[in-house]
Scaffold this active site. Structure first.
Site, short mmCIF file in Angstrom:
data_model
loop_
_atom_site.label_atom_id
_atom_site.label_comp_id
_atom_site.label_asym_id
_atom_site.label_seq_id
_atom_site.Cartn_x
_atom_site.Cartn_y
_atom_site.Cartn_z
CD GLU A 289 -2.68 -1.36 2.47
OE1 GLU A 289 -2.94 -0.39 3.17
OE2 GLU A 289 -3.01 -2.53 2.78
CD GLU A 395 -4.13 -7.90 2.54
OE1 GLU A 395 -4.99 -7.21 3.11
OE2 GLU A 395 -2.93 -7.65 2.55
#
Ligand code: G3I
Length: 475
Positions: A289, A395
């Site tokens: 991220e 995820e």
């Protein structure tokens, strides 16, 4: 010694979907950082991308921010077709500078930061010729064209998709049924928190591998693969590091760690952890991220302290410490086309050119209220597959708290969404792993009401489970 604090950061490219031609991206190539006078020159509009070749631009905006001690002033010099052009400052928080020069084909922008300052360029946008509307132009993270090369015929799948789940050590130790459900149904384990930097390096230079080692032993004993998560992330860094950085942001009193020190910390962490698990961990999320939804770099301790090159540095350190590990970039919200997916694409293309990356993780945290379409997910995967990297659904969970209906209705919709993503993954041979973020509603970062996983709180399969299995087998 005075720290050379010029870091320049970026620039990159500008996606210009609103060009008259209506497509394409304009790569703005970053020049070499001028070390003496803390200047970075960024040249843009060189029309290196086919859809914009020959196009003219009417202006450019650059958003920037200075970071560091006593950094109040910076300077922008812009060149339009080789001549100096006027720049107007139009923003406040992030300083936005705007330059207008009709019909320009080439822009050069020089951003000057005083010594000791870092210059963060958050956005660099070209304005299309003949239009007042500012073209969307997040500064993606690389100088690669955001357009994928023309697609080659898709290769056929040769191996099944590996089905994995995130596991948390506390539940493994505590909840009866937790370990058994994981072992019976999944073949790959991702540690939900236990391999993050705050867990592994709680004090500067002192590593604590106890819990991570237990997870590794559990996986190995039971013949499961391990996906390493995560070496470098702005979140869940140890307090000794993140609080120091936060203090600097608040007081402007200067970082307790110089850029060089922070780089040393990053390299030490990445190489210590990857080397330790070289025998056991085949894939690592090296950086997590790093980008924002508009495609710019996400502010945080690594970006602020090192500059965007922290990403490449982390990959270099991991490659050097464990040349056999497959190295992944993991992102949230990049699973369908958009500025973030473009930026990830550019970043991965850059890392790929240097031979530093092998895989991309699309996290796929989905709200059932706003699901993606199967086509959109598949097309995005197909585009990334052109980069020659493995692709992972890394995820996935589907929060049903924001949709109406009884459980049966909500779980049916949840199953549909898991199923469409699984089918999209199966349809693209480069998609090699499908991991859910947890597996039981009894243990999820989203809390009780989300019920986002394929097994319920009593470890019974929900409709989503069959949908995943069917999707991954191509039906
Ligand atoms: O470590 C402390 C512990 O000492 C304390 O007793 C406990 C009490 O609440 O908190 C513990 O920290 C928690 C940590 O998980 C470890 O359990 C944090 O409060 C909690 O915020 C943290 O949440 C994790 C979150 O990342 C942090 O951003 C979630 O469990 C984890 O599922 C989540 O995972 C991330 C991926 O790593 C990256 N992608 C997004 C995904 C979801 O946010």
């Amino acid at each position: 010694m005075l720290r050379l604090a010029l870091i320049v950061l970026l620039v990159l490219l500008a996606a210009v979907p609103a060009l008259a031609e209506g497509r394409g991206a304009v790569p703005l190539r970053a020049g070499a950082a001028g070390q003496k006078d803390a200047v970075q020159t960024v040249r843009g509009g060189t029309a290196a991308v086919a859809p914009t070749r020959g196009a003219a631009f009417d202006g450019v905006t650059a958003r920037m921010r200075l970071a560091g001690r006593r950094c109040r002033r910076g300077a922008v010099v812009a060149l339009a077709d080789g001549r100096r052009a006027g720049v107007r400052r139009v923003g406040t928080r992030w300083r936005t500078h705007r330059l207008r020069a009709r019909g320009t084909r080439s822009f050069g922008v020089r951003l000057r930061a005083p010594a000791r300052c870092s210059l963060l360029v958050g956005r660099f946008a070209l304005l299309p010729a003949g239009g007042e509307r500012e073209a969307a132009a997040p500064a993606p993270a690389g100088d690669a064209p955001a357009e994928a090369p023309a697609p080659a015929p898709a290769p056929a799948r040769t191996a099944p998709v590996v089905l994995g789940a995130a596991v948390d050590a506390a539940s493994l130790d505590g909840a009866p049924g937790y370990a058994g459900t994981f072992l019976a149904n999944f073949s790959s384990l991702t540690a939900e928190n236990e391999m993050k930097m705050e867990a592994l390096q709680p004090r500067p230079g002192q590593y604590d591998f106890k819990v991570a080692d237990r997870l590794v032993a559990f996986a190995k004993t039971n013949g499961k693969r391990i996906h390493g998560h995560v070496l470098i992330w702005n979140q869940q860094a140890p307090r000794w590091l993140s609080e120091a950085s936060a203090l600097e942001q608040l007081t402007g009193e200067g970082a307790p760690y110089s850029r060089d020190e922070l780089l040393a910390i990053l390299r030490d962490h990445v190489s210590t952890v990857t080397a330790r698990y070289a025998e056991d961990i085949g894939h690592w999320d090296v950086v997590n991220e790093a980008l924002t939804p508009d495609g710019s770099y996400k502010p945080g301790l690594w970006l602020d302290g090192i500059g965007p090159e922290y990403v490449t540095e982390a990959f270099r350190a991991a490659r050097a410490a464990d040349p056999d590990a497959k190295l992944c970039y993991n992102e949230i919200g990049a699973e369908v086309a958009g500025p973030l997916a473009d930026a990830v694409f550019g970043l991965v293309a850059d890392l790929r050119r240097e031979g530093l990356i092998d895989c991309v993780g699309f996290q796929m945290h989905v709200s059932a209220a706003t699901p993606p379409s199967q086509d959109a997910v598949r097309q995005n995967l197909e585009r990334f597959a052109t980069l020659g990297v493995e692709l992972h659904v890394s995820e996935m969970d589907v929060d049903v708290s924001k949709i109406a209906g009884d459980d049966a209705t909500r779980f049916a919709e949840q199953a549909r969404i898991f199923g469409l993503v699984a089918r999209a993954c199966h349809a693209v041979a480069a998609c090699t792993r499908f991991t859910t973020w947890g597996f039981t509603d009894a243990s999820t970062w989203l809390g009780e009401t989300a019920r986002p996983l394929p097994f319920d709180g009593a470890f019974q399969p929900k409709p989503a489970w069959n949908a995943i299995l069917a999707g991954l087998s191509g039906s």
